[in-house]
Design a protein around this motif. Structure first.
Motif, PDB file in Angstrom:
ATOM      1  N   SER A  96      47.630  49.921  36.153  1.00 18.68           N
ATOM      2  CA  SER A  96      47.451  50.342  34.764  1.00 18.68           C
ATOM      3  C   SER A  96      46.300  49.643  34.041  1.00 18.68           C
ATOM      4  O   SER A  96      45.657  50.237  33.191  1.00 18.68           O
ATOM      5  CB  SER A  96      48.753  50.151  33.981  1.00 18.68           C
ATOM      6  N   GLN A  97      46.039  48.384  34.344  1.00 19.06           N
ATOM      7  CA  GLN A  97      44.973  47.659  33.638  1.00 19.06           C
ATOM      8  C   GLN A  97      44.112  46.870  34.624  1.00 19.06           C
ATOM      9  O   GLN A  97      44.586  46.486  35.699  1.00 19.06           O
ATOM     10  CB  GLN A  97      45.558  46.659  32.622  1.00 19.06           C
ATOM     11  N   ILE A  98      42.857  46.627  34.232  1.00 12.43           N
ATOM     12  CA  ILE A  98      42.009  45.683  34.986  1.00 12.43           C
ATOM     13  C   ILE A  98      41.259  44.782  34.004  1.00 12.43           C
ATOM     14  O   ILE A  98      41.083  45.142  32.832  1.00 12.43           O
ATOM     15  CB  ILE A  98      40.952  46.376  35.893  1.00 12.43           C
ATOM     16  N   THR A  99      40.847  43.630  34.509  1.00 13.57           N
ATOM     17  CA  THR A  99      39.825  42.850  33.810  1.00 13.57           C
ATOM     18  C   THR A  99      38.608  42.789  34.735  1.00 13.57           C
ATOM     19  O   THR A  99      38.747  42.866  35.955  1.00 13.57           O
ATOM     20  CB  THR A  99      40.294  41.415  33.480  1.00 13.57           C
ATOM     21  N   VAL A 100      37.432  42.672  34.142  1.00 17.72           N
ATOM     22  CA  VAL A 100      36.178  42.676  34.906  1.00 17.72           C
ATOM     23  C   VAL A 100      35.353  41.466  34.505  1.00 17.72           C
ATOM     24  O   VAL A 100      34.988  41.337  33.334  1.00 17.72           O
ATOM     25  CB  VAL A 100      35.352  43.941  34.602  1.00 17.72           C
ATOM     26  N   SER A 101      35.057  40.590  35.440  1.00 11.52           N
ATOM     27  CA  SER A 101      34.211  39.442  35.125  1.00 11.52           C
ATOM     28  C   SER A 101      32.930  39.501  35.943  1.00 11.52           C
ATOM     29  O   SER A 101      32.966  39.825  37.125  1.00 11.52           O
ATOM     30  CB  SER A 101      34.960  38.145  35.425  1.00 11.52           C
TER      31      SER A 101
END
Ligand code: ADP
Ligand code: MG
Length: 350
Positions: A96-101
């Motif tokens: 459902s969600q991601i973070t991107v670094s």
């Protein structure tokens, strides 16, 4: 090799860190009610009610995991998301969600990062994912991307690597070996290009395998299919390092053995023809290639009628008692021990 379609170069210094983050993330809309607070605060706030949360992360480093001389940035962004979603689906969970670094050097103009984020955005649209945060920093050398994916699953539905039982069927989705052969073609063309930059390669015979390398898909559809068929695998893993190392993970964690039948392994005709051209054995590639992002699972015998004949699911063998070991049964009915030889090991050998 990839022509520069974006001659405009805006330096990152012009924008500053906050301007850059704002610019790159402006298109990300919130799609899930579970995303209570997305980008813009110190942390995202998610509400997955009583479901269990699945979290997974991957780090991609330039010239270790990708080569920008033949990987377009848009594809890289897409793939960085996909490899993480694949891990979520391998738990039988919903992503459902991601973070991107990202860590990025000044040699990249804004336009390059726009391409990267266009790929990320495409993946999040297709897979219905919210980007809820990340981090942005500078790098003295190459590009580094880290994606963390978050998903959720009903307590009863979660599938681990350790549940395989003797007599379970070993099932693989789609076909395997294509991404590795796509990489072989791209590496070969890179070498040709170095010698003769005017050469225009004819990649028509390789479209499927190159696409499998540059634009892999995660098997979200399989999680939905299993639900429809009312099948809960006893163990599951995604194929990132090749069939043999993945089946070994399941066997070791489940404390069982396995027999895989060479003649059952699903191969695309383009994999077979390209293996012939490169004079490599296609079974070796299926076992030791990697990056297919298909799912490998074990299914109880009693569920066989539910999966039988489904074009997405191929039975390639069965689980045995641990004492029987792990073997590939060849076309000549010889039993060969399965050994770990992941994608990286193969790469070092070349
Ligand atoms: P902090 O100082 O708390 O680390 P930042 O200024 O780095 O915050 O980030 C501001 C907001 O933008 C945060 O919500 C963060 O999660 C998000 N963010 C930062 N970098 C990225 C990125 N590369 N992609 C997506 N979101 C990002
Ligand atoms: Mg930060």
């Amino acid at each position: 090799m990839i022509e520069d379609k974006n001659p405009q170069r805006t330096s990152l210094e012009q924008l500053g860190e906050f301007g850059l983050i704002e610019h790159l993330t402006k298109n990300f809309d919130v799609k899930h009610t579970s995303t209570l607070k997305s980008i813009g605060d110190d942390a995202a706030v998610l509400d997955h009610k009583s479901n269990q949360i699945v979290v997974t992360t991957d780090l991609l480093v330039e010239n270790v995991h990708f080569d920008l001389s033949y990987v377009p940035l848009k594809h890289l962004g897409y793939k960085a998301v996909i490899v993480n979603l694949s891990d979520v689906y391998a738990m039988n969970a919903h992503a459902s969600q991601i973070t991107v670094s990202i860590a990025v050097s000044n040699r990249f103009p804004l336009e390059a990062l726009e391409e990267l984020y266009a790929g990320i955005e495409t993946a999040t649209k297709i897979y219905n994912i919210d980007v809820v945060g990340g981090d942005t920093t500078s790098s003295t050398t190459g590009l580094i991307i880290s994606v963390t994916a978050i998903g959720n699953v009903n307590k009863e539905d979660v599938v681990l690597r350790n549940g395989a039982q003797p007599n379970d069927l070993v099932v693989v989705t789609g076909d395997i070996g294509a991404a590795y052969m796509g990489l072989q073609v791209l590496e070969r063309e890179k070498e040709v290009f170095k010698v003769n930059p005017q050469n225009q390669p004819d990649l028509d015979p390789y479209t499927y395998i190159i696409e499998r390398q540059l634009k892999p898909e995660a098997r979200k559809d399989i999680i939905e299919l299993l639900k429809q068929l009312d099948v809960k695998p006893t163990a599951m893993i995604d194929i990132s390092d090749g069939l043999s190392s993945e089946i070994m993970h399941i066997c070791k964690q489940s404390d069982v053995g396995v027999e895989i039948y060479e003649n059952k392994i699903p191969l695309d005709p383009q994999v077979i023809s390209t293996c012939e051209e490169f004079k490599i054995d296609s079974t070796t590639i299926a076992l030791n290639g990697g990056e297919d992002y298909e799912l490998l699972m074990t299914v109880a015998q009693e569920d066989f009628p539910k999966i039988k004949g489904n074009p997405n699911l191929t039975v390639i063998g069965y689980i045995t008692e641990k004492a029987r070991g792990m073997h590939l049964i060849t076309r000549g009915e010889q039993a060969i021990p399965i050994i770990a030889k992941g994608w990286n090991a193969m790469k070092n050998e070349a």
